[in-house]
Write a protein that holds these residues in place. Sequence first.
Motif, PDB file in Angstrom:
ATOM      1  N   LEU A  61       0.839  -1.191   0.000  1.00 28.84           N
ATOM      2  CA  LEU A  61       0.000   0.000   0.000  1.00 28.84           C
ATOM      3  C   LEU A  61       0.874   1.241   0.000  1.00 28.84           C
ATOM      4  O   LEU A  61       1.960   1.243   0.590  1.00 28.84           O
ATOM      5  N   ASN A  62       0.389   2.303  -0.636  1.00 29.17           N
ATOM      6  CA  ASN A  62       1.098   3.573  -0.522  1.00 29.17           C
ATOM      7  C   ASN A  62       0.607   4.288   0.739  1.00 29.17           C
ATOM      8  O   ASN A  62      -0.331   3.825   1.413  1.00 29.17           O
ATOM      9  N   PRO A  63       1.214   5.411   1.122  1.00 32.19           N
ATOM     10  CA  PRO A  63       0.825   6.065   2.381  1.00 32.19           C
ATOM     11  C   PRO A  63      -0.654   6.444   2.449  1.00 32.19           C
ATOM     12  O   PRO A  63      -1.272   6.345   3.517  1.00 32.19           O
ATOM     13  N   LEU A  64      -1.226   6.885   1.327  1.00 31.73           N
ATOM     14  CA  LEU A  64      -2.636   7.249   1.326  1.00 31.73           C
ATOM     15  C   LEU A  64      -3.515   6.040   1.613  1.00 31.73           C
ATOM     16  O   LEU A  64      -4.440   6.095   2.440  1.00 31.73           O
ATOM     17  N   GLN A  65      -3.221   4.955   0.944  1.00 27.01           N
ATOM     18  CA  GLN A  65      -3.987   3.728   1.178  1.00 27.01           C
ATOM     19  C   GLN A  65      -3.816   3.220   2.612  1.00 27.01           C
ATOM     20  O   GLN A  65      -4.771   2.778   3.253  1.00 27.01           O
TER      21      GLN A  65
END
Length: 247
Positions: free
Chosen positions: A16-20
Amino acid sequence: MSLGRYAPLYPTHVPLNPLQKGAVALLSAAGALLRPARADLVAAVGETTGEWLLPSIRDRMRRDPLGAQILAERPRVTNATIELCRTMPPGSFGAAYARFMGDRRFQADERPPVRFVDDEELAYVMCRAREVHDFWHVLFDCHTNVFGELALKGLEFVQTGLPMTGLAVLGAQYRLPPADRELLQRHYLPWALRAGNRCEDLMSIYYERHFEEDLERVRQEHRIIPAPQPPQHLRFRGPQPPKPPRA
């Protein structure tokens, strides 16, 4: 283009990226507040809020000879571990662990896997902390009722600093009746602070090597203070909130 990382780093990894990851943390936290028995949601909160602390726990383990060996050998606690402990002599740490799991019909394999930690070694550190939790129940003689679980979470916070352990204590205690909350705050949490500071680094104990040893000897060797019994006039009563899950 995918918002996540390119490829999983270990079999159960969900990149996951930070937003996710922030979205997972918020949604899982909301779900865990509504349904505290959902171990998968609590585990997701723990991973997405505590990943930044895992390197310090890992580095502490690396500096300890046994901790470094645990990281190198990566022992796992499974149902086969319980079966092995059933063969240990009476009075031993292993026998006490097998009895603890059997009396409660717990399965070592039932814990949710680590999914959201973006480092393969740190994922093992989180996995190890999750899997040795029941060893801590046995060594510290913590019941699996709400008080025992919250006291042990308090001790885990002292030892690891992982936010989810502290949040579990803060959130769940205010769902207790006032008399029960007083019991927790006056007797269990002070013990957790004292015991957590006195014992050895719990993440650097190679528990599997102590299965055949006398339980009291293991406690003495690692400076473990068992949980106190509450005084009679403060014993908890009335309906209890759902106890924190075993994640």
